[in-house]
Write a protein that holds these residues in place. Structure first.
Motif, PDB file in Angstrom:
ATOM      1  N   THR A 118      -0.702 -13.693   9.904  1.00 41.01           N
ATOM      2  CA  THR A 118      -1.078 -12.439  10.051  1.00 41.01           C
ATOM      3  C   THR A 118      -0.628 -11.285   9.382  1.00 41.01           C
ATOM      4  N   ALA A 119      -1.114 -10.694   8.597  1.00 43.09           N
ATOM      5  CA  ALA A 119      -0.397  -9.520   7.532  1.00 43.09           C
ATOM      6  C   ALA A 119      -0.957  -8.160   8.490  1.00 43.09           C
ATOM      7  N   SER A 120      -1.460  -7.350   7.652  1.00 46.52           N
ATOM      8  CA  SER A 120      -2.108  -6.202   8.160  1.00 46.52           C
ATOM      9  C   SER A 120      -2.598  -5.410   7.020  1.00 46.52           C
ATOM     10  N   ALA A 121      -3.796  -4.591   7.254  1.00 42.90           N
ATOM     11  CA  ALA A 121      -3.924  -3.498   6.264  1.00 42.90           C
ATOM     12  C   ALA A 121      -2.813  -2.785   5.695  1.00 42.90           C
ATOM     13  N   ALA A 122      -1.720  -2.643   6.680  1.00 37.39           N
ATOM     14  CA  ALA A 122      -0.733  -1.850   6.365  1.00 37.39           C
ATOM     15  C   ALA A 122       0.212  -2.613   5.266  1.00 37.39           C
ATOM     16  N   ALA A 123      -0.095  -3.673   4.910  1.00 32.29           N
ATOM     17  CA  ALA A 123       0.572  -4.511   3.711  1.00 32.29           C
ATOM     18  C   ALA A 123       0.272  -3.942   2.368  1.00 32.29           C
ATOM     19  N   TYR A 124      -0.763  -3.235   2.239  1.00 36.39           N
ATOM     20  CA  TYR A 124      -1.336  -2.666   0.936  1.00 36.39           C
ATOM     21  C   TYR A 124      -1.719  -1.090   1.207  1.00 36.39           C
ATOM     22  N   GLN A 125      -1.576  -0.722   2.456  1.00 34.21           N
ATOM     23  CA  GLN A 125      -1.912   0.955   2.718  1.00 34.21           C
ATOM     24  C   GLN A 125      -0.603   1.574   3.081  1.00 34.21           C
ATOM     25  N   GLY A 228     -11.789  -0.991   2.778  1.00 32.17           N
ATOM     26  CA  GLY A 228     -11.868   0.073   1.989  1.00 32.17           C
ATOM     27  C   GLY A 228     -10.495   0.238   1.455  1.00 32.17           C
ATOM     28  N   ALA A 229      -9.388   0.090   2.164  1.00 38.37           N
ATOM     29  CA  ALA A 229      -7.827   0.320   1.629  1.00 38.37           C
ATOM     30  C   ALA A 229      -7.758  -0.841   0.775  1.00 38.37           C
ATOM     31  N   PHE A 235      -8.207  -0.275  -7.133  1.00 33.68           N
ATOM     32  CA  PHE A 235      -9.078   0.604  -7.994  1.00 33.68           C
ATOM     33  C   PHE A 235      -8.881   2.102  -8.030  1.00 33.68           C
ATOM     34  N   SER A 236      -8.167   2.344  -6.777  1.00 33.69           N
ATOM     35  CA  SER A 236      -7.946   3.804  -6.887  1.00 33.69           C
ATOM     36  C   SER A 236      -6.464   3.783  -6.104  1.00 33.69           C
TER      37      SER A 236
END
Length: 250
Positions: A118-125, A228-229, A235-236
């Motif tokens: 279990t990681a998180s969207a925080a891993a790439y945001q 989305g993140a 890409f952005s």
């Protein structure tokens, strides 16, 4: 969710009562067998004993889910080395211990298996308010990618699950550094209320985990904001960095 799918379950928690309660619930909803075990994932020796005991008493696990985690919010300059150690000990080293010990058993058995981290969207945001937490989860994501490459030849899949805002109790136990105790409690309550209002159920994350195991998916963002993140990080990234500079109102 695994119990409903007919799996035998070993529920592990540092709180013995919580582990026993999860095991009991698993049996009630369909697990042919379920057991509760108590361990602190930051304790390497205790984890080694757990892995030995599970293999001896229940058998080598087919699916390992590394899910223990704690939250920490606040600026980098307000985060002490002790704060960093606590977060990394649970969020990263707990995952490392689980992967190393149970993954080795899977590899030696030679019948494949699956590891879920279990990681998180925080891993790439990125976020100006979550430097320690985000760093720990980014490390879990990269560890998962590296293990996936290494263990593929042994028939062992590895998935990193990256939830966004999910209605669990992590908010009520998260630390907020750099503020007084009463302000920290206020922020904990407000975060818990916001997560409750968002009300994205953890059951959907569980469904995503089962699906990741069945389909051997590598990285699985869960919740619309996580997806989305992830898209923006690929890409952005400039826009995502701009968002990271915003300080959320608390």
């Amino acid at each position: 969710a695994f119990a409903e799918a007919g799996a035998r379950v070993v529920a592990v928690d540092r709180d013995a009562e919580s582990a026993a309660r999860t095991a009991e619930m698993s049996r009630l909803i369909g697990a042919p067998a379920a057991w509760g075990e108590t361990v602190d994932v930051t304790d390497e020796q205790a984890m080694e004993k757990l892995a030995e005991r599970v293999a001896t008493e229940y058998g080598v696990v087919d699916v390992l889910v590394n899910n223990a985690g704690i939250g920490l919010a606040g600026s980098f300059l307000d985060t002490s080395s002790e704060d960093w150690k606590k977060v990394l000990d649970v969020n990263l080293w707990g995952v490392i211990h689980g992967c190393r010990l149970f993954g080795k058993q899977m590899a030696e058995r030679g019948q494949g298996g699956h590891i879920v981290n279990t990681a998180s969207a925080a891993a790439y945001q990125p976020s100006r308010t979550l430097p320690a937490y985000s760093t720990s989860k980014a490390a879990v994501l990269m560890l998962s990618e590296c293990l996936r490459a290494e263990l593929a030849d042994r028939g062992i899949g590895v998935s990193a699950i990256c939830p966004g805002i999910v209605n669990t109790n992590i908010t009520s136990t998260s630390r907020f550094v750099g503020v007084a105790a009463d302000e920290e409690k206020r922020r904990q309550k407000k975060s818990a209320r916001l997560y409750g209002l968002r009300n994205y159920p953890p059951e959907k994350v569980a469904d995503a985990i089962l699906n990741a195991v069945v389909k051997n998916q590598a990285v699985v963002p869960v919740t619309p904001e996580a997806r989305g993140a992830r898209f923006m990080s690929r890409f952005s990234p400039k826009a995502l960095r701009a968002i990271a500079r915003l300080e959320p109102p608390l």
